[in-house]
Scaffold this motif. Structure first.
Motif, PDB file in Angstrom:
ATOM      1  N   TRP A  58      75.854  45.084   3.187  1.00 13.14           N
ATOM      2  CA  TRP A  58      74.834  46.009   3.690  1.00 13.14           C
ATOM      3  C   TRP A  58      74.312  45.521   5.045  1.00 13.14           C
ATOM      4  N   LEU A  59      74.071  44.215   5.148  1.00 11.62           N
ATOM      5  CA  LEU A  59      73.568  43.651   6.401  1.00 11.62           C
ATOM      6  C   LEU A  59      74.572  43.850   7.528  1.00 11.62           C
ATOM      7  N   LEU A  60      75.854  43.609   7.250  1.00 10.46           N
ATOM      8  CA  LEU A  60      76.883  43.829   8.262  1.00 10.46           C
ATOM      9  C   LEU A  60      76.961  45.308   8.649  1.00 10.46           C
ATOM     10  N   GLY A  61      76.794  46.174   7.644  1.00 10.57           N
ATOM     11  CA  GLY A  61      76.816  47.606   7.937  1.00 10.57           C
ATOM     12  C   GLY A  61      75.684  48.038   8.847  1.00 10.57           C
ATOM     13  N   PHE A  62      74.466  47.551   8.559  1.00 10.43           N
ATOM     14  CA  PHE A  62      73.327  47.901   9.412  1.00 10.43           C
ATOM     15  C   PHE A  62      73.485  47.309  10.813  1.00 10.43           C
ATOM     16  N   ALA A  63      74.077  46.106  10.899  1.00  5.25           N
ATOM     17  CA  ALA A  63      74.325  45.525  12.219  1.00  5.25           C
ATOM     18  C   ALA A  63      75.304  46.388  13.013  1.00  5.25           C
ATOM     19  N   GLY A  64      76.349  46.892  12.330  1.00  7.85           N
ATOM     20  CA  GLY A  64      77.289  47.774  13.008  1.00  7.85           C
ATOM     21  C   GLY A  64      76.637  49.059  13.479  1.00  7.85           C
ATOM     22  N   LEU A  65      75.754  49.642  12.652  1.00  8.30           N
ATOM     23  CA  LEU A  65      75.045  50.862  13.055  1.00  8.30           C
ATOM     24  C   LEU A  65      74.094  50.582  14.220  1.00  8.30           C
ATOM     25  N   TRP A  66      73.466  49.428  14.193  1.00  9.17           N
ATOM     26  CA  TRP A  66      72.553  49.078  15.290  1.00  9.17           C
ATOM     27  C   TRP A  66      73.311  49.011  16.616  1.00  9.17           C
ATOM     28  N   ILE A  67      74.445  48.336  16.618  1.00 10.19           N
ATOM     29  CA  ILE A  67      75.218  48.236  17.860  1.00 10.19           C
ATOM     30  C   ILE A  67      75.755  49.609  18.259  1.00 10.19           C
ATOM     31  N   ALA A  68      76.193  50.401  17.262  1.00  6.38           N
ATOM     32  CA  ALA A  68      76.720  51.735  17.571  1.00  6.38           C
ATOM     33  C   ALA A  68      75.658  52.674  18.107  1.00  6.38           C
ATOM     34  N   SER A  69      74.377  52.344  17.900  1.00  2.00           N
ATOM     35  CA  SER A  69      73.298  53.217  18.388  1.00  2.00           C
ATOM     36  C   SER A  69      72.929  52.939  19.837  1.00  2.00           C
ATOM     37  N   TRP A  70      73.518  51.909  20.437  1.00  5.34           N
ATOM     38  CA  TRP A  70      73.194  51.623  21.838  1.00  5.34           C
ATOM     39  C   TRP A  70      73.724  52.733  22.725  1.00  5.34           C
ATOM     40  N   LEU A  88      62.930  51.560  12.489  1.00  7.32           N
ATOM     41  CA  LEU A  88      61.737  52.112  13.141  1.00  7.32           C
ATOM     42  C   LEU A  88      61.462  51.422  14.470  1.00  7.32           C
ATOM     43  N   LEU A  89      61.736  50.112  14.536  1.00 10.07           N
ATOM     44  CA  LEU A  89      61.519  49.389  15.790  1.00 10.07           C
ATOM     45  C   LEU A  89      62.591  49.706  16.821  1.00 10.07           C
ATOM     46  N   ALA A  90      63.809  49.997  16.369  1.00 14.50           N
ATOM     47  CA  ALA A  90      64.902  50.259  17.303  1.00 14.50           C
ATOM     48  C   ALA A  90      64.800  51.630  17.945  1.00 14.50           C
ATOM     49  N   SER A  91      64.031  52.526  17.350  1.00 13.95           N
ATOM     50  CA  SER A  91      63.930  53.891  17.866  1.00 13.95           C
ATOM     51  C   SER A  91      62.602  54.083  18.579  1.00 13.95           C
ATOM     52  N   SER A 108      61.065  60.448  14.780  1.00 15.78           N
ATOM     53  CA  SER A 108      61.054  61.882  14.479  1.00 15.78           C
ATOM     54  C   SER A 108      61.953  62.646  15.444  1.00 15.78           C
ATOM     55  N   ALA A 109      61.976  62.223  16.713  1.00 17.46           N
ATOM     56  CA  ALA A 109      62.849  62.881  17.686  1.00 17.46           C
ATOM     57  C   ALA A 109      64.316  62.602  17.374  1.00 17.46           C
ATOM     58  N   ASP A 110      64.623  61.381  16.930  1.00 17.75           N
ATOM     59  CA  ASP A 110      65.999  61.071  16.528  1.00 17.75           C
ATOM     60  C   ASP A 110      66.444  61.984  15.392  1.00 17.75           C
ATOM     61  N   LEU A 111      65.577  62.124  14.386  1.00 15.87           N
ATOM     62  CA  LEU A 111      65.928  62.978  13.250  1.00 15.87           C
ATOM     63  C   LEU A 111      66.097  64.430  13.693  1.00 15.87           C
ATOM     64  N   ARG A 152      71.153  56.296  14.717  1.00 13.84           N
ATOM     65  CA  ARG A 152      69.841  55.771  14.317  1.00 13.84           C
ATOM     66  C   ARG A 152      69.273  56.534  13.131  1.00 13.84           C
ATOM     67  N   SER A 153      69.502  57.838  13.082  1.00 10.74           N
ATOM     68  CA  SER A 153      69.028  58.628  11.940  1.00 10.74           C
ATOM     69  C   SER A 153      69.750  58.217  10.664  1.00 10.74           C
ATOM     70  N   ALA A 154      71.073  57.982  10.768  1.00 15.31           N
ATOM     71  CA  ALA A 154      71.826  57.520   9.597  1.00 15.31           C
ATOM     72  C   ALA A 154      71.310  56.160   9.136  1.00 15.31           C
ATOM     73  N   TRP A 155      71.064  55.279  10.077  1.00 15.87           N
ATOM     74  CA  TRP A 155      70.512  53.961   9.754  1.00 15.87           C
ATOM     75  C   TRP A 155      69.164  54.104   9.042  1.00 15.87           C
ATOM     76  N   LEU A 156      68.297  54.936   9.591  1.00 10.83           N
ATOM     77  CA  LEU A 156      66.968  55.129   9.017  1.00 10.83           C
ATOM     78  C   LEU A 156      67.050  55.698   7.603  1.00 10.83           C
ATOM     79  N   LEU A 157      67.870  56.714   7.408  1.00 13.13           N
ATOM     80  CA  LEU A 157      67.960  57.360   6.100  1.00 13.13           C
ATOM     81  C   LEU A 157      68.612  56.448   5.068  1.00 13.13           C
TER      82      LEU A 157
END
Length: 738
Positions: free
Chosen positions: A230-242, A380-383, A387-390, A695-700
């Protein structure tokens, strides 16, 4: 120019710095450990050399001892390298026992010392060590090999015990029925029948673990492996959101989603039993022996074995309820590899309790709930605006492009809803509002269409108007001053000296505009700023320059009085003229700016009156709110003069500002006057919705992880308490023993 132009560069630099610091720490600790290890080895060799020089042989090694010692002549740090005996002479070594070593790449090398000399302890000699030791040793290279220790360990007897120990272990592993042989010699004639019974342990049978026993041993874990994915997955989503990523975004996104899929599979996959281990059914008497003492000889803990040779490990939840009585014969079933008890004295059984009262594992849900909470906080900190992302993500999934609006009437006819991408083009007016009682012009709120604001734009205050217009400062050029400046090498037009005519009238005007006393310190009040600036930049030609407003004020008025007296006496001297001042050309604009602010401060009632009139006349149309002002001048940066000038412009025909707003609607409503109100987030690029989608996928996903596993952790925690009650009923434990 910023040091890191984008977020990616910052994180890359941060990771590189952390890596360097980590490597430096590892290298430093390794060097310290290595230096200490080498120092201890050197001290051991010095102690050995001293022993060889000073000691005298007491006997020679006999052939049987030599044969028994040869298999153990190996270097501790290089077990594959054999040692060679220096001689067969036996020497005495006395001293305290210590152990030191070095760990590298998961491999640990330990060295034993007696009296500071490194020794080899063959067979089970380690069991016979005491605080002060007397050993008989032979020298082999840089070591001393022990052949006798404390008159209790004898090399040949140690070899015999080692052979008996190997035979007992073979019997235990294979499950051969019968008595487990003794390792230590026992004088059969010196022990009673009861002592022999207490020492005896028999293997009754051997079997395989049941599936329930395997489940009790393996459990379901704490979900650490699933949490890692899960941690690796969230890290991948974080980088993909740049937003700076280009072609590599799909790779990071795919990697993150695959890791999350693996995490889900690892957590929710059906449990399958692993290989069954062997279980021995044994019978023997309980033997309690002291394993730790407090000062004064008081026993604080004791070890328990079957007979004098077979340790065992009870399940943790059985230990408070098992009565361990010295000498009582029990029958138990123990796993062969770790001696874990699966059945005790025909009463307690892991197989029975797992089948009748299945265990629950709430810790694994707690692990993922904590991870989900941390991931949600990170999302929440990365965005900048979750609400605008969603909204943009929803829009990208359900629509094809932004809705275009070229006039307010079209928007009012078909107002966009939440999560609608919009492209707005037109002209509007910034909105006047109050913040903390003070009026300001907010260009983050634009009224598109509607009635034109109206209000009285006259100050009705001559003093304030004079300061605002700047006409009170009567400036003129003086050829003599300019020539003097040229002779001094000052040829820059910006620093050209100018005369301030009728300086007493200027001071009198400032006194009327600013009747309050001047602050002792340099405050930010417009009047104080104006007076401090005059003292600093206006030079008095006939006086030494004053250092504060009071001295400046007195000097100007005194010169004015002297001029009036000379004029009354008809003195033709030019001293009778009103006192002038001298100011450099580039100081004029700043001084006039402070004067305007002081004028607007004096005309505060007029400013507030105009603000009230404009606020009341702001009606109709569409009010659009955006994160950043559509033109320069954020509300927190506006002075009273800026507010007045902007309000005067808003009340006129030229008060509209062209805007081009592209973003996503994050809120829709109505103002107090009934106008349509839209909040549009312009920080999202409509042509690049992928960062917002990720970022929305990460948040949800993080929210789902928390909302699913937090209740499950609580539920299973309560179920575990009920299971403890069920176990008490199953085994007949009393309530005070639970």
């Amino acid at each position: 120019m910023p040091l890191f132009p984008d977020k990616m560069d910052f994180f890359v630099a941060l990771l590189a710095l952390l890596k360097i610091l980590f490597l430096l720490a590892v290298v430093g600790i390794s060097l310290y450990s290595l230096i200490g290890y080498k120092s201890r080895r050197r001290q051991s060799r010095q102690a050995l050399s001293s022993l060889q020089r000073e000691s005298v042989s007491i006997r020679r090694l006999d052939p049987g001892e030599r044969e028994a010692l040869l298999p153990h002549l190996r270097r501790p740090e290089k077990p594959g390298k054999a040692l060679t005996l220096d001689s067969e002479e036996v020497f005495v070594l006395e001293g305290a026992y210590q152990q030191h070593g070095l760990e590298s790449n998961g491999n640990k090398t330990l060295h034993d010392t007696i009296g500071g000399v490194e020794v080899l302890l063959p067979y089970d000699a380690r069991l016979f060590l005491t605080q002060d030791n007397r050993a008989e040793v032979v020298f082999a290279d840089n070591l001393a090999a022990v052949v006798r220790l404390n008159d209790e360990f004898i090399l040949l007897e140690g070899r015999e015990r080692d052979q008996r120990r190997a035979q007992a272990d073979d019997q235990w592993q294979s499950g051969v029925r019968g008595e487990i042989g003794d390792v230590f010699d026992v004088d059969d004639g010196a022990q009673s029948d009861d002592e022999a019974r207490r020492r005896r342990v028999d293997i009754v049978d051997q079997r395989d673990e049941t599936e329930a026993e395997i489940f009790a041993r393996e459990g379901r874990g704490l979900g650490l492996l699933s949490g890692l994915f899960w941690l690796l997955g969230f890290a991948g989503l974080w980088i993909a959101s740049w937003s700076q990523l280009d072609g590599s975004r799909p790779l990071w996104l795919a990697g993150g989603l695959i890791s999350i899929a693996l995490a889900l599979w690892l957590f929710w996959r059906p449990w399958k039993p692993g290989p069954a281990r062997k279980v021995n059914v044994v019978s023997g008497a309980l033997d309690l022996h002291l394993i730790r003492l407090e000062e004064g000889g008081q026993a604080v803990s004791a070890g328990v074995t079957l007979g004098d040779k077979l340790p065992f490990d009870l399940p943790a939840h059985w230990r408070p309820h098992v009565q361990l009585e010295e000498g009582r014969t029990v029958e138990a079933e123990l796993r062969v590899d770790d001696h874990g008890v699966v059945r005790w004295d025909r009463h307690l059984s892991l197989d029975k309790e797992v089948r009748q009262v299945p265990p629950v594992f709430w810790g694994r849900h707690l692990t993922l709930a904590i991870l989900g909470g941390l991931a949600l906080l990170g999302a929440l900190l990365a965005s900048a605006a979750p609400s605008a992302d969603l909204a943009l993500a929803w829009s990208a999934l359900t629509q094809h492009g932004p809705r275009q609006y070229g006039d307010a009437e079209a928007l009012m006819a078909q107002p966009p809803g939440y999560a609608t991408p919009v492209s707005l083009r037109g002209s509007g007016r910034c909105q006047v509002r109050r913040e903390g009682g003070a009026p300001l012009v907010d260009c983050r709120r634009i009224r598109w269409g509607g009635a034109q604001p109206a209000g009285d734009t006259k100050l009705n205050d001559e003093t304030a108007q004079a300061l605002i217009d700047g006409e009170f400062l009567n400036l003129s050029r003086d050829p003599r001053l300019e020539m003097l400046a040229l002779l001094q090498g000052n040829r820059d037009p910006k620093t050209r000296p100018m005369l301030v005519k009728d300086l007493p009238a200027v001071v009198a005007l400032v006194d009327r505009a600013c009747p309050e006393a001047m602050s002792q310190y340099r405050s930010a009040r417009p009047c104080d700023l104006l007076r401090w600036e005059m003292v600093k930049v206006v030079k008095l030609p006939r006086e030494s320059q004053p250092g504060d407003w009071a001295a400046f004020h007195d000097a100007v008025l005194r010169a004015s009085t002297d001029a009036a007296q000379n004029d009354a006496q008809g003195t033709p001297d030019e001293a009778g003229q009103p006192m002038p001042g001298v100011i450099l050309h580039h100081h004029v604009d700043k001084l006039l700016g402070y004067a305007r602010e002081a004028g607007f401060q004096r005309a505060d009632k007029a400013v507030r009156r105009l603000a009230d009139e404009i606020i009341d006349s702001q009606t109709g149309g569409v009010v659009i709110q955006v994160p950043e002002p559509i033109r320069q001048g954020a509300p927190s940066e506006q002075s009273a003069g800026q507010v007045w000038r902007q309000m005067v412009a808003l009340a006129g025909a030229s008060g509209q500002t062209r805007f081009q707003i592209d973003g996503v609607v994050v809120r829709r409503g109505e103002t107090a006057d009934g106008a349509v109100r839209l909040e549009v987030d312009t920080r999202q690029r409509l042509d690049q919705p992928w960062p917002a989608l990720v970022r929305s996928a990460w948040l949800l996903l993080a929210a789902a992880l928390l909302l699913v596993h937090a209740p499950l952790a609580w539920r299973f925690r309560m179920t575990r308490r009920r299971r403890q009650q069920a176990l008490a009923e199953l085994y007949g434990w009393s309530a005070d023993q639970r």
